[in-house]
Design a protein around this motif. Structure first.
Motif, PDB file in Angstrom:
ATOM      1  N   GLY A  66       0.681  -1.308   0.096  1.00  0.00           N
ATOM      2  CA  GLY A  66      -0.059   0.027   0.017  1.00  0.00           C
ATOM      3  C   GLY A  66       1.105   1.140   0.111  1.00  0.00           C
ATOM      4  O   GLY A  66       0.234   2.325   0.219  1.00  0.00           O
ATOM      5  N   ASP A  67       2.217   0.957  -0.246  1.00  0.00           N
ATOM      6  CA  ASP A  67       3.013   2.288   0.013  1.00  0.00           C
ATOM      7  C   ASP A  67       2.990   2.911  -1.594  1.00  0.00           C
ATOM      8  O   ASP A  67       3.136   2.130  -2.617  1.00  0.00           O
ATOM      9  N   ILE A  68       2.943   4.287  -1.753  1.00  0.00           N
ATOM     10  CA  ILE A  68       3.061   4.726  -3.183  1.00  0.00           C
ATOM     11  C   ILE A  68       4.567   4.612  -3.536  1.00  0.00           C
ATOM     12  O   ILE A  68       5.448   5.122  -2.964  1.00  0.00           O
ATOM     13  N   VAL A  69       4.662   4.058  -4.766  1.00  0.00           N
ATOM     14  CA  VAL A  69       5.984   4.076  -5.379  1.00  0.00           C
ATOM     15  C   VAL A  69       6.212   4.844  -6.594  1.00  0.00           C
ATOM     16  O   VAL A  69       7.262   5.067  -6.840  1.00  0.00           O
ATOM     17  N   GLU A  70       5.048   5.347  -6.858  1.00  0.00           N
ATOM     18  CA  GLU A  70       5.468   6.219  -8.127  1.00  0.00           C
ATOM     19  C   GLU A  70       4.059   7.069  -8.461  1.00  0.00           C
ATOM     20  O   GLU A  70       3.214   6.541  -8.252  1.00  0.00           O
ATOM     21  N   ARG A  71       4.079   8.386  -8.649  1.00  0.00           N
ATOM     22  CA  ARG A  71       3.107   9.191  -8.987  1.00  0.00           C
ATOM     23  C   ARG A  71       3.300   9.400 -10.711  1.00  0.00           C
ATOM     24  O   ARG A  71       4.301   9.721 -11.150  1.00  0.00           O
ATOM     25  N   VAL A  72       2.257   8.992 -11.416  1.00  0.00           N
ATOM     26  CA  VAL A  72       2.423   8.963 -12.697  1.00  0.00           C
ATOM     27  C   VAL A  72       1.717  10.612 -13.235  1.00  0.00           C
ATOM     28  O   VAL A  72       0.487  10.454 -13.117  1.00  0.00           O
ATOM     29  N   VAL A  73       2.532  11.412 -13.739  1.00  0.00           N
ATOM     30  CA  VAL A  73       2.248  12.601 -14.059  1.00  0.00           C
ATOM     31  C   VAL A  73       1.676  12.729 -15.582  1.00  0.00           C
ATOM     32  O   VAL A  73       0.725  13.402 -15.772  1.00  0.00           O
ATOM     33  N   ASP A  74       2.373  12.187 -16.433  1.00  0.00           N
ATOM     34  CA  ASP A  74       2.100  11.972 -17.738  1.00  0.00           C
ATOM     35  C   ASP A  74       1.461  10.813 -18.078  1.00  0.00           C
ATOM     36  O   ASP A  74       1.978   9.711 -18.052  1.00  0.00           O
ATOM     37  N   VAL A  75       0.218  10.584 -18.392  1.00  0.00           N
ATOM     38  CA  VAL A  75      -0.719   9.694 -18.484  1.00  0.00           C
ATOM     39  C   VAL A  75      -0.220   8.820 -19.744  1.00  0.00           C
ATOM     40  O   VAL A  75      -0.615   7.511 -19.700  1.00  0.00           O
ATOM     41  N   THR A  76       0.370   9.392 -20.533  1.00  0.00           N
ATOM     42  CA  THR A  76       1.079   8.593 -21.669  1.00  0.00           C
ATOM     43  C   THR A  76       1.841   7.723 -21.341  1.00  0.00           C
ATOM     44  O   THR A  76       2.634   7.031 -21.996  1.00  0.00           O
ATOM     45  N   GLU A  77       2.897   8.025 -20.247  1.00  0.00           N
ATOM     46  CA  GLU A  77       3.831   7.391 -19.483  1.00  0.00           C
ATOM     47  C   GLU A  77       3.106   6.147 -18.339  1.00  0.00           C
ATOM     48  O   GLU A  77       4.002   5.363 -17.903  1.00  0.00           O
ATOM     49  N   LEU A  78       1.925   6.008 -18.392  1.00  0.00           N
ATOM     50  CA  LEU A  78       1.254   4.870 -17.354  1.00  0.00           C
ATOM     51  C   LEU A  78       1.619   3.640 -17.751  1.00  0.00           C
ATOM     52  O   LEU A  78       1.907   2.976 -16.741  1.00  0.00           O
ATOM     53  N   GLU A  79       1.442   3.497 -19.084  1.00  0.00           N
ATOM     54  CA  GLU A  79       1.839   1.733 -19.175  1.00  0.00           C
ATOM     55  C   GLU A  79       3.097   1.262 -18.841  1.00  0.00           C
ATOM     56  O   GLU A  79       3.506   0.423 -18.314  1.00  0.00           O
ATOM     57  N   LYS A  80       4.162   2.178 -19.331  1.00  0.00           N
ATOM     58  CA  LYS A  80       5.608   2.090 -19.007  1.00  0.00           C
ATOM     59  C   LYS A  80       5.985   1.952 -17.469  1.00  0.00           C
ATOM     60  O   LYS A  80       6.646   1.173 -17.023  1.00  0.00           O
ATOM     61  N   ALA A  81       5.137   2.791 -16.545  1.00  0.00           N
ATOM     62  CA  ALA A  81       5.055   2.900 -15.270  1.00  0.00           C
ATOM     63  C   ALA A  81       4.812   1.526 -14.716  1.00  0.00           C
ATOM     64  O   ALA A  81       5.523   0.818 -13.724  1.00  0.00           O
ATOM     65  N   VAL A  82       3.537   1.095 -15.143  1.00  0.00           N
ATOM     66  CA  VAL A  82       2.880  -0.113 -14.806  1.00  0.00           C
ATOM     67  C   VAL A  82       3.483  -1.247 -15.080  1.00  0.00           C
ATOM     68  O   VAL A  82       3.945  -2.141 -14.060  1.00  0.00           O
TER      69      VAL A  82
END
Length: 86
Positions: A66-82
């Motif tokens: 349940g710890d935040i490991v990343e805040r995705v600011v640019d939604v176009t980068e969401l899949e790469k972050a996931v």
């Protein structure tokens, strides 16, 4: 699309809506395959302030604890972050 691609690999989505109209939220939530809840405080929510949410959507990636490991600011980068955490 991202949810469909990664849900079988363990991706869970927990959406917090701040829609001021519960009926509108219920209509939209009925068609979503993930968990969605409504914060009835809407834009006055203390949760928004606690997490520094100033625009929607705002996306956070949490680990299993349940710890935040990343805040995705640019939604176009969401899949790469996931993909980094799956």
């Amino acid at each position: 699309d991202i949810y469909g691609k990664y849900s079988a690999k363990g991706l869970e989505v927990f959406q917090v809506s701040i829609d001021p109209e519960e009926f509108v939220w219920r209509q939209a939530a009925a068609n979503l395959p993930w968990i969605t809840v409504l914060d009835p405080a809407s834009i006055q929510s203390r949760v928004l302030q606690s997490y520094n949410v100033f625009s929607v959507p705002t996306t956070f990636i949490l680990n299993r604890e349940g710890d935040i490991v990343e805040r995705v600011v640019d939604v176009t980068e969401l899949e790469k972050a996931v993909a980094k955490y799956i």
